[in-house]
Write a protein that holds these residues in place. Structure first.
Motif, PDB file in Angstrom:
ATOM      1  N   PRO A 146       0.791  -1.028   0.007  1.00 20.27           N
ATOM      2  CA  PRO A 146       0.345   0.163  -0.226  1.00 20.27           C
ATOM      3  C   PRO A 146       0.856   1.281   0.008  1.00 20.27           C
ATOM      4  O   PRO A 146       1.861   1.183   0.942  1.00 20.27           O
ATOM      5  CB  PRO A 146      -0.817  -0.239   1.256  1.00 20.27           C
ATOM      6  N   GLN A 147       0.534   2.390  -0.891  1.00 18.63           N
ATOM      7  CA  GLN A 147       1.528   3.270  -1.266  1.00 18.63           C
ATOM      8  C   GLN A 147       1.847   4.143   0.241  1.00 18.63           C
ATOM      9  O   GLN A 147       2.849   4.482   0.322  1.00 18.63           O
ATOM     10  CB  GLN A 147       0.829   4.170  -2.489  1.00 18.63           C
ATOM     11  N   GLN A 148       0.479   4.734   0.851  1.00 19.40           N
ATOM     12  CA  GLN A 148       0.638   5.631   1.872  1.00 19.40           C
ATOM     13  C   GLN A 148       1.326   4.837   2.992  1.00 19.40           C
ATOM     14  O   GLN A 148       2.391   5.351   3.699  1.00 19.40           O
ATOM     15  CB  GLN A 148      -0.919   5.958   2.464  1.00 19.40           C
ATOM     16  N   ARG A 149       1.219   3.569   3.306  1.00 20.63           N
ATOM     17  CA  ARG A 149       1.777   2.871   4.420  1.00 20.63           C
ATOM     18  C   ARG A 149       3.110   2.628   3.922  1.00 20.63           C
ATOM     19  O   ARG A 149       4.127   2.755   4.893  1.00 20.63           O
ATOM     20  CB  ARG A 149       1.329   1.608   4.359  1.00 20.63           C
ATOM     21  N   PHE A 150       3.647   2.590   2.653  1.00 21.09           N
ATOM     22  CA  PHE A 150       5.117   2.494   2.403  1.00 21.09           C
ATOM     23  C   PHE A 150       5.719   3.912   2.441  1.00 21.09           C
ATOM     24  O   PHE A 150       7.016   3.830   2.995  1.00 21.09           O
ATOM     25  CB  PHE A 150       5.054   2.094   0.738  1.00 21.09           C
TER      26      PHE A 150
END
Length: 320
Positions: A146-150
């Motif tokens: 997941p981009q935001q989590r990354f």
């Protein structure tokens, strides 16, 4: 804990200075003077390093044995091809110890890599939820997360790494080193434990990457009689257009330019790892299939920004 910060003007000196990765070979593909930096932290169970290189490079080698290796792109202004998979700046990269790899990095790469002792990693993994699912997921060299989590994970990893690099208190005792190792590994495991992470994802390598890798390996193996593009097409039983499109997609260049650059990098490694009295420029060039020395010198200067006679000659490399 060992800590170091170095700057280089040569990709081969850079690669040779990455601790514990003795099989690394980097080749510069984009023309012009190279500048890079390498920051490293090494403890008993972890080796973390951040590398920044201002030119397009292809990396190949073997991951350190008895380790598991993660890589987190800090900045990737272009497409990455990792083990034949298309990757981007919000993908997590993973290698098992002893695994051979090839990775095409764009100009301006900024990458944080972290290798953990395999026994330490396995023991920690057994203690987290979804351990079996995560182990299966980590069979993939490129993991979409997941981009935001990354982004959040990347920021924390970079903060931990940067602070430990300059703060003696964070790594001065075995207890603090243990804390640091668990902090880095914990961030990575929480990323792949995220409920939004597809732990059943699968991605295969592309035909284009297969073609480029095969051509690359043939050029490395047959140095004195480098195969022509047409010979490569015949061996692979594919059309010239297919080969051209493959190199354009994977390395953003032509087959001829790519393979010439790989061979020029071979000459440069030979020169830098030998003394002038032991190996002449002409002999080094001949070992990699360059027999017209004036053309060779011009191509070498175009790629590296210096003539072969100006390349430092020594039995050991020094950072710039």
């Amino acid at each position: 804990m060992n800590r170091s910060i170095h700057h280089f003007q040569d990709v081969h000196a850079h690669a040779a200075s990455v601790a514990h990765w003795s099989q690394l070979v980097y080749s510069q593909l984009a023309s012009g003077a190279l500048e890079s930096s390498l920051q490293q932290l090494s403890s008993e169970r972890c080796h973390a390093f951040r590398e920044r290189i201002n030119k397009r490079v292809v990396q190949q080698g073997e991951a350190p044995r008895d380790s598991v290796c993660f890589a987190v792109p800090i900045s990737m202004p272009g497409t990455v091809r990792m083990q034949g998979r298309d990757a981007d700046g919000s993908s997590l990269y993973f290698l098992r110890g002893g695994e051979e790899f090839m990775c095409h990095m764009p100009t301006g790469m900024d990458l944080l890599s972290i290798a953990f002792d395999r026994a330490f990693f396995d023991a920690t993994l057994r203690e987290v939820p979804f351990a079996d699912d995560i182990a299966r997921l980590l069979r993939q060299p490129v993991i979409k997360v997941p981009q935001q989590r990354f982004v959040e994970c990347r920021q924390r990893l970079l903060a931990i790494f940067s602070e430990a690099l300059v703060n003696d208190e964070m790594s001065g005792t075995p207890a603090r080193q243990d804390e640091l190792e668990h902090a880095l590994l914990g961030e990575l495991l929480r990323l792949v434990m995220d409920p939004a992470c597809d732990r059943h994802q699968r991605s295969g390598s592309s035909t284009q990457d297969f073609i480029v890798e095969k051509c690359h390996r043939m050029a490395m193996a047959e140095t004195m009689s480098a195969p022509s593009v047409m010979e490569l097409c015949e061996r692979l039983q594919v059309s010239r257009r297919t080969v051209q499109n493959s190199f354009r997609a994977v390395a953003d260049t032509t087959p001829l330019s790519y393979l010439r650059s790989v061979r020029l990098n071979g000459v440069r490694r030979a020169l830098m790892s030998s003394r002038a009295g032991d190996l002449t420029v002409g002999d080094a060039a001949g070992q990699w299939g360059f027999f017209h020395l004036s053309h060779f010198a011009a191509e070498y200067q175009e790629l590296f920004g210096e003539l072969p006679s100006q390349t430092p000659r020594a039995a050991r490399w020094h950072d710039a």
